[in-house]
Structure formats: structure tokens, C-alpha cells
Design a protein around this motif. Sequence first.
Motif, short mmCIF file in Angstrom:
data_model
loop_
_atom_site.label_atom_id
_atom_site.label_comp_id
_atom_site.label_asym_id
_atom_site.label_seq_id
_atom_site.Cartn_x
_atom_site.Cartn_y
_atom_site.Cartn_z
N LEU A 118 1.06 -1.09 -0.20
CA LEU A 118 0.30 0.02 -0.01
C LEU A 118 0.73 1.27 -0.30
CD1 LEU A 118 -2.75 -0.89 2.64
CD2 LEU A 118 -3.16 -1.51 0.03
N ARG A 153 1.02 6.41 3.14
CA ARG A 153 -0.16 7.40 4.00
C ARG A 153 -1.68 6.25 4.10
NH1 ARG A 153 -4.11 11.95 2.21
NH2 ARG A 153 -4.66 11.02 0.98
N ASP A 154 -1.56 5.34 3.48
CA ASP A 154 -2.51 4.21 3.14
C ASP A 154 -2.33 3.55 4.76
OD1 ASP A 154 -4.47 5.20 1.36
OD2 ASP A 154 -3.69 3.73 -0.30
N ARG A 155 -0.93 2.75 4.67
CA ARG A 155 -0.48 2.54 5.66
C ARG A 155 -0.83 3.07 7.42
NH1 ARG A 155 3.74 0.88 2.69
NH2 ARG A 155 4.56 1.84 3.53
N VAL A 168 -2.71 5.24 8.00
CA VAL A 168 -4.13 5.45 8.00
C VAL A 168 -4.93 4.37 8.96
CG1 VAL A 168 -6.63 5.82 7.12
CG2 VAL A 168 -5.04 7.38 6.78
N LEU A 169 -4.01 2.81 8.41
CA LEU A 169 -4.30 1.94 8.93
C LEU A 169 -3.88 1.23 10.31
CD1 LEU A 169 -4.58 -0.96 5.53
CD2 LEU A 169 -6.14 0.33 6.76
N ILE A 216 -10.92 7.10 2.72
CA ILE A 216 -9.45 5.99 2.73
C ILE A 216 -9.62 4.44 2.94
CG2 ILE A 216 -7.09 6.38 3.74
CD1 ILE A 216 -7.11 9.33 3.48
N ILE A 217 -10.46 4.37 4.31
CA ILE A 217 -10.38 3.05 4.83
C ILE A 217 -10.94 2.40 3.73
CG2 ILE A 217 -10.82 2.00 6.98
CD1 ILE A 217 -10.46 4.53 8.25
N ARG A 240 -11.56 2.48 0.75
CA ARG A 240 -11.04 2.08 0.01
C ARG A 240 -10.10 1.52 -0.61
NH1 ARG A 240 -6.24 3.98 -2.16
NH2 ARG A 240 -6.74 6.04 -0.61
N VAL A 241 -9.40 1.35 1.18
CA VAL A 241 -8.48 0.27 1.33
C VAL A 241 -9.34 -0.81 1.93
CG1 VAL A 241 -6.36 0.21 2.66
CG2 VAL A 241 -6.27 2.06 1.78
N GLN A 248 -10.28 -2.82 -1.10
CA GLN A 248 -9.05 -3.40 -2.12
C GLN A 248 -8.77 -4.11 -1.64
OE1 GLN A 248 -5.77 -0.63 -2.77
NE2 GLN A 248 -4.37 -2.11 -3.02
#
Length: 275
Positions: free
Chosen positions: A217, A220-222, A224-225, A252-253, A255-256, A259
Motif C-alpha cells: 500500500l 499514507r494508506d498504511r 491510516v490503517l 480512505i479506509i 477504499r483500502v 481493495q
Amino acid sequence: MPVSIVPVTTSPSAGSERRSELTADLFDRIAATDDPSERARLTDEVVLANLGVADAIARRYRRRGTSADDLEQVARLALVKAARSFRPDRGHDFLSYAVPTIRGEVRRWFRDHGWVVRPPRRVQEAQLRMTPYAAEFALQHGRDPRAADYVRDLELDEATVTEALAVNACYSPDSLDRPVDPQGDAGPSLGDRLVGEDSAFERCEARHMLEPLIARLAPRDRLVLRLRFAEGLTQREVGEHIGVTQMQVSRIIARVLGQLRVELGVDLPVGSLAA
């Protein structure tokens, strides 16, 4: 069909020599007659004369979680089979033929019907050899045989002996309804002590599958998680930390996670991300 046989009415003190003589005489009379009904009657007398032998073999396999009556029936049926198929003209004593026949039938019955949880065939066969050996060894030596005794006297390998000694409970495992405290009936049962399904295993498996996917990922996505699921921040707190609105964090959450679900092909336990 159950075999109902009335023991022969001879003195209980009659020894093996008397039984052997009586059996040999009966087979001589069987060979001398051409009358089928007389042959059948004499064969029945052979069975009656040797009934104690069959019962003695059955007793050696008792206390193994199976019915003593069933064992006795199997042994007696095997005796009948041996009496009908024995040929004295081959020069053998009847018991030298009948005993292996009876023992083999009892062992086969145990192999096919005596196991609730069926171990490998080699272990079953070893265990059936070890059972009568253990009884005889205890009588001779005043103690139970050790693994080394089985290995030496029965020519079994140590691994097989170890497995065979461990499968005794496969004949008759404890019921889950059995009270843990044998002195009381009102306490918890074995089943009550069993743990239920543990979601920790499911989460552990999911984390194992997620690790390589999360590693790919965007940074920034990592982040956020990690903030949301590992550190337990609210969406508003995550937004403040990375400088975006709560609505953007929610998107964001979503979408990730979408995915990751597509890549895994399964639903994600929320707890699997808390690591």
C-alpha cells in the motif's frame, strides 16, 4: 446370529489331556461315519468339549471397552468354524489348529469393530499382539511390561510400540458428558471444559495473509490503517494526525479495505488489522 452352546456335562476338573483324548476320539468317529446328521452331531460335541478354550481366549481381550458377550460369541463361532474345517489326516492336534483360528478371528473382530477412533493398521495389529503379551508378562514378572520388553519379545520397533501404548483410549474414549469430578454427578462435564471457537485463530490467519498486501500500500494508506486499527484512534483523530477531514479518512479506509477484500477474495475480520 448368536451362538447358544450349553457346556459339555463333564467334570470341571477334566484336564487338557482328557479333552485332547476326547476330541481325538470324536474326530475318529466323524471320519468313520457317512451319515451327515451323525457327523454334525459329533462335530457339535467337539465344539462342546473345547468350549472352555474359546472362552479363555476371549477373556484375554476383555476390559477393552467392548462387550464380553460379543467377544465370547466371536470366539465360539471361530471354534465352530475350526471344528468343521479341521482335517485330522494332516497329522495335527486339533487345538494346534483351532487356537490360532480363534485368536485370528478375535483379532480381526477387534480390528474391524473394536475401535471408536481408528489408528493406522500397523498400530492396530501391534496393539492386538501386545494385549495378551502384557497379561502373560504381568503374571510371570509381577509388573507391567515396559516399551523395551515389547520391542525385545515381540520384535516391534520402538515407534510402533509407543503409538500402540497411546491408543488404548481409541477403543472406548471418555464421553463428553462424563463428570470431571468422578465423585459427583452435578459438576461440570468434560464437554463443558472444551473451549469454543477462538476467533484469535481466524485473526491470526488473516493477519498472515494481509501482511504482504499491506506492505504494497501507499505510505499514507498504511499509516491510516495503523492509526485507526492498531493504535485505536478515531477517524477524527486520524484526520487531525495526517491533516485531512474525518470524511476523507472514512473514504480512505473504505477504499483500502475494499481493495484488500478484492485481493484476498474474503471478508476481513476487523480485528485482523489490529496488529
